[in-house]
Design a protein around this motif. Structure first.
Motif, short mmCIF file in Angstrom:
data_model
loop_
_atom_site.label_atom_id
_atom_site.label_comp_id
_atom_site.label_asym_id
_atom_site.label_seq_id
_atom_site.Cartn_x
_atom_site.Cartn_y
_atom_site.Cartn_z
N GLU A 282 -50.75 34.62 -3.02
CA GLU A 282 -50.93 34.81 -4.46
C GLU A 282 -49.59 35.15 -5.11
O GLU A 282 -49.24 34.64 -6.18
CB GLU A 282 -51.94 35.92 -4.72
CG GLU A 282 -52.53 35.95 -6.12
CD GLU A 282 -53.45 34.78 -6.40
OE1 GLU A 282 -53.47 34.33 -7.57
OE2 GLU A 282 -54.13 34.31 -5.48
N LEU B 244 -47.39 31.97 -5.19
CA LEU B 244 -47.75 31.07 -6.29
C LEU B 244 -47.16 31.56 -7.61
O LEU B 244 -46.63 30.77 -8.41
CB LEU B 244 -49.27 30.95 -6.40
CG LEU B 244 -49.99 30.24 -5.25
CD1 LEU B 244 -51.50 30.39 -5.39
CD2 LEU B 244 -49.61 28.77 -5.20
N ARG C 238 -55.48 26.87 -0.37
CA ARG C 238 -55.55 25.77 -1.34
C ARG C 238 -56.45 26.14 -2.52
O ARG C 238 -56.14 25.82 -3.67
CB ARG C 238 -56.08 24.50 -0.66
CG ARG C 238 -56.06 23.29 -1.58
CD ARG C 238 -56.65 22.05 -0.93
NE ARG C 238 -56.55 20.90 -1.83
CZ ARG C 238 -57.06 19.70 -1.57
NH1 ARG C 238 -57.69 19.49 -0.42
NH2 ARG C 238 -56.94 18.71 -2.45
N GLN D 17 -56.81 29.05 -3.75
CA GLN D 17 -56.04 29.92 -4.65
C GLN D 17 -55.15 29.09 -5.57
O GLN D 17 -55.03 29.40 -6.76
CB GLN D 17 -55.18 30.88 -3.82
CG GLN D 17 -55.95 31.99 -3.14
CD GLN D 17 -55.03 32.90 -2.35
OE1 GLN D 17 -54.44 32.50 -1.35
NE2 GLN D 17 -54.88 34.14 -2.80
N ALA D 18 -54.53 28.05 -5.02
CA ALA D 18 -53.68 27.19 -5.85
C ALA D 18 -54.51 26.46 -6.91
O ALA D 18 -54.10 26.33 -8.06
CB ALA D 18 -52.94 26.19 -4.96
N ARG E 36 -55.33 28.54 -9.83
CA ARG E 36 -54.19 28.71 -10.74
C ARG E 36 -53.79 27.38 -11.37
O ARG E 36 -52.67 27.23 -11.88
CB ARG E 36 -53.01 29.32 -10.00
CG ARG E 36 -53.24 30.79 -9.66
CD ARG E 36 -51.99 31.45 -9.14
NE ARG E 36 -52.15 32.90 -9.10
CZ ARG E 36 -51.90 33.71 -10.11
NH1 ARG E 36 -51.46 33.20 -11.27
NH2 ARG E 36 -52.07 35.00 -10.01
N TRP F 198 -52.91 24.60 -10.18
CA TRP F 198 -51.85 23.82 -9.57
C TRP F 198 -52.40 22.46 -9.15
O TRP F 198 -53.61 22.27 -8.98
CB TRP F 198 -51.34 24.53 -8.32
CG TRP F 198 -50.33 25.62 -8.57
CD1 TRP F 198 -50.37 26.58 -9.53
CD2 TRP F 198 -49.14 25.85 -7.81
NE1 TRP F 198 -49.28 27.40 -9.41
CE2 TRP F 198 -48.50 26.98 -8.37
CE3 TRP F 198 -48.55 25.22 -6.72
CZ2 TRP F 198 -47.30 27.47 -7.87
CZ3 TRP F 198 -47.36 25.72 -6.21
CH2 TRP F 198 -46.74 26.83 -6.79
N THR G 145 -52.86 19.98 -6.10
CA THR G 145 -52.92 20.16 -4.65
C THR G 145 -53.33 18.87 -3.95
O THR G 145 -54.04 18.03 -4.51
CB THR G 145 -53.91 21.27 -4.25
OG1 THR G 145 -55.24 20.83 -4.54
CG2 THR G 145 -53.62 22.57 -4.98
N ALA H 168 -48.74 22.01 -4.56
CA ALA H 168 -48.80 22.52 -3.19
C ALA H 168 -49.46 21.47 -2.30
O ALA H 168 -50.54 20.98 -2.61
CB ALA H 168 -49.57 23.83 -3.12
#
Length: 391
Positions: free
Chosen positions: A30, A33, A63, A65-66, A69, A71, A73, A174
């Protein structure tokens, strides 16, 4: 008890109801990121450990978590003797698709999509079905960008453009690579080189890999600076407190508890390996007649867990080995240690060490053993030696 309410979930890569013992890794990622999105330098991450310790589950959790946010992936599962180029093209395309729809400049999005397309077309490689994959985007492939045929150069250009697109949105990209040790050495070096360049540029691109215990050694062999490029996380079995949490928290949500003796026995049987924790938890629940779950319930369910593991977890792997490879595995089990010198395996089989190299190399390629240290090997599967000795 009611099997429909059974909260435990043994399965390959299947997230357990309580992801116990991985709080530190999740908290660290976390922070990673946040730092990368803010333009601050941060290393990518590599997870390594035996099979059944939850590497894929943790990789998927990172993944998630990304994704939370927002992101971009993408995920790759490397395979022995298969180039990583095409899977990487598909993963990068998925990552771009996740961020592109939020961008306000469609021309800029199309430009990056054109680079992704040129990279994908330059691979010239069919997928497992023999089909050639091209990103399903209606843009012209950008000539002269990420299409040189040199994988490291192409990845640097691809990651730079994709990372720049993500930076416009104050997020990042990511890429998650499972079974990373199976990437061919030259291609693994190219991937490390591209990740190194992204780090130097401060680009918001992260590479998160997972693999067997010898993955750090494989990475170091591909690029000398790989040991400084990643933050290495050894994923191991759960300590007693975390194993108890993995059993008790899901059960408590169903109004069920365990007697202390039952937890003692469960930990003795599983050694805290996450896959075993779920497998024994599931059969114990089904065998129990009520709350609290008792030691007798654990004993009643244990034979079913052992039978399922013997077929699906241990047996399926043993059956993949050739007769010569099975002899090698059995010799390792007979010697009994966690790490076995290859010379001792040869002595046990009354063979010359060089004559056993094909069997050893075949087992490493199949992911059944790994080179623990120079001149020694170890099982990639916990309790595999015990299983073989019981046959």
């Amino acid at each position: 008890m009611d099997p429909v309410r059974n909260p435990y979930a043994p399965g390959a890569g299947q997230r357990p109801p309580e992801l116990a013992g991985r709080d530190r890794e999740l908290e660290q990622f976390e922070v990673t990121l946040e730092r990368v999105a803010a333009g601050r330098p941060e290393r990518s991450m590599v997870l390594s450990g035996l099979r059944g310790v939850g590497k894929t589950v943790l990789l998927n959790a990172l993944r998630g978590q990304a994704v939370n946010r927002v992101w971009g992936t993408g995920k790759v599962e490397a395979r022995p003797d298969q180039s990583i180029r095409l899977p990487l093209a598909q993963a990068v395309h998925a990552a771009v698709r996740e961020v592109a729809h939020r961008h306000r400049d469609p021309d800029r999005v199309d430009g990056v999509a054109g680079v992704v397309k040129s990279f994908a077309q330059r691979t010239g490689l069919p997928d497992r079905r023999g089909l050639r994959w091209i990103p399903p985007v209606d843009v012209v492939a950008t000539k002269g960008r990420a299409d040189s045929g040199d994988l490291e150069l192409d990845l640097i250009e691809l990651f730079s453009d994709v990372g720049s697109l993500a930076r416009d949105l104050s997020v990042g990209v990511a890429l998650f690579v499972d079974e990373m040790q199976d990437i061919p050495t030259a291609e693994l070096g190219a991937l490390c080189g591209a990740a190194h360049e992204m780090s130097q540029q401060g680009a918001p691109v992260l590479l998160v890999g997972a693999g067997l215990p010898h993955l750090p050694t494989v990475l170091a062999a591909s690029k000398s600076y790989a040991e400084r490029l990643f933050r290495y996380v050894a994923v191991d079995r759960l300590p007693r407190e975390m194993a108890d949490r993995a059993w008790r928290v899901p059960a408590a949500e169903e109004g069920v508890d365990f007697e202390p003796g039952a937890l003692d026995l469960l930990y003795e049987m599983t050694d805290g390996y996450p896959y075993f924790v779920q497998a024994y938890g599931k059969v114990t629940w089904d065998a129990a007649v009520g709350s609290p779950i008792r030691s007798d319930d654990v004993r009643a369910g244990a034979p079913e867990a052992e039978a399922e593991l013997a077929v699906g977890f241990f047996g399926a792997r043993f059956e993949r080995a050739t007769p010569a490879e099975r002899d090698y595995l059995t010799a390792m089990a007979d010697l009994g240690a966690d790490q076995v010198p290859t010379a001792e395996v040869a002595d046990h089989l009354d063979r010359r060490p060089q004559s056993l190299s094909p069997a050893r190399d075949g087992l490493i390629k199949k992911g059944l053993i790994y080179a623990a240290e120079r001149g020694s090997v170890a099982f990639t599967v916990p309790h595999f030696g015990t299983f073989l000795r019981s046959r």
